[in-house]
Design an enzyme around this catalytic site. Structure first.
Site, PDB file in Angstrom:
ATOM      1  N   TYR A 150      27.336  11.681  38.723  1.00  0.00           N
ATOM      2  CA  TYR A 150      27.992  12.967  38.999  1.00  0.00           C
ATOM      3  C   TYR A 150      28.974  13.307  37.887  1.00  0.00           C
ATOM      4  O   TYR A 150      28.968  14.426  37.344  1.00  0.00           O
ATOM      5  CB  TYR A 150      28.714  12.908  40.347  1.00  0.00           C
ATOM      6  CG  TYR A 150      29.579  14.110  40.614  1.00  0.00           C
ATOM      7  CD1 TYR A 150      29.021  15.348  40.894  1.00  0.00           C
ATOM      8  CD2 TYR A 150      30.983  14.015  40.583  1.00  0.00           C
ATOM      9  CE1 TYR A 150      29.819  16.462  41.132  1.00  0.00           C
ATOM     10  CE2 TYR A 150      31.779  15.110  40.826  1.00  0.00           C
ATOM     11  CZ  TYR A 150      31.196  16.326  41.105  1.00  0.00           C
ATOM     12  OH  TYR A 150      31.994  17.430  41.328  1.00  0.00           O
ATOM     13  N   ALA A 152      28.955  12.168  34.866  1.00  0.00           N
ATOM     14  CA  ALA A 152      28.201  12.388  33.637  1.00  0.00           C
ATOM     15  C   ALA A 152      27.608  13.787  33.597  1.00  0.00           C
ATOM     16  O   ALA A 152      27.597  14.446  32.551  1.00  0.00           O
ATOM     17  CB  ALA A 152      27.090  11.342  33.520  1.00  0.00           C
TER      18      ALA A 152
END
Length: 246
Positions: A150, A152
């Site tokens: 998430y 990233a």
């Protein structure tokens, strides 16, 4: 009258963003995957029966669905707010190390948070007015606070937005990210955030409180205003100082 499109506009931050634009007389189209949620949201937003709210249901992470929805979206867009997304890991069983499960988990978050914004923006670029605005909702998770795929995906949004700002700058279009910290009164945590979890996150702020959807919405509204015309390619952190963007 400006035409505003808000993805993920049925609840939480997206709903507050839609309400903020409506309060100044703009026309707003809210989108999302759940048709019944969107209809209820549109009915509440348009309680004065102004006719300034439309609801268009589709999956923003699906290129076919985005293409099929174009006929129901405004022919001119002055402001696009990419809010659709969320941490899909919260809807998945714990990863047991199987590589296919790992890949599917990462694909899910990248699709929900990155590709949804890329696809909707790409589809609406031909309709985006000169001097228009693109505001994408990021997350404090993009700045090393965890959340794996998430975080990233939200970090990738920041890199993409910088590129978008350069591409669209000659048209007077700005592109920015609003990056919230803890925001209460949303569906993000699926009801799993404990009082202790809130307390720990609030302790990291400088102002001693959690954020609200309205805090984010007002920041979005400013970035969409003429006063923010020289502000582009930026990440605006709305987290009470839990992360200092300096």
């Amino acid at each position: 009258m400006r035409e505003i499109v808000v993805t993920g506009g049925g609840t939480g931050i997206g709903y507050a963003v839609a309400a903020a634009f409506l309060s100044q007389g703009d026309r707003v189209t809210v989108t999302g995957r759940r048709e019944h949620v969107l209809k209820e949201a549109a009915d509440r937003l348009d309680s004065g029966r102004t006719g300034l709210v439309a609801a268009v249901a589709f999956n923003a992470a699906n290129p076919v669905a985005v293409g099929e929805a174009l006929d129901r979206l405004p022919s001119r867009v002055d402001v696009l707010v990419n809010n659709a997304g969320g941490n899909t890991d919260l809807d998945r069983p714990a990863d047991d190390g199987d590589l296919m499960d790992v890949a599917e988990g990462w694909w899910a978050n990248l699709n929900a948070n990155l590709m949804s914004a890329v696809l909707v923006t790409s589809a609406l670029l031909p309709r985006l007015a000169d001097d228009g605005r693109i505001v994408t909702i990021g997350s404090i998770a993009a700045r090393g606070t965890g959340s794996g795929s998430y975080g990233a995906a939200k970090a990738a949004l920041e890199a993409w937005t910088a590129d978008l700002a350069a591409e669209l700058g000659p048209r007077g279009v700005t592109a920015n990210v609003v990056s919230p910290g803890l925001i209460v009164d949303t569906e993000f945590f699926r009801g799993r955030l404990t009082e202790e979890g809130v307390r720990r996150r609030v302790e990291n702020t400088r102002n001693g409180r959690a954020g609200t959807p309205e805090d984010v919405a007002e920041t979005v509204r400013f970035l969409a205003s003429p006063q923010a015309r020289h502000l582009t390619g930026q990440v605006v952190h709305v987290n009470g100082g839990a992360y200092l963007g300096r």
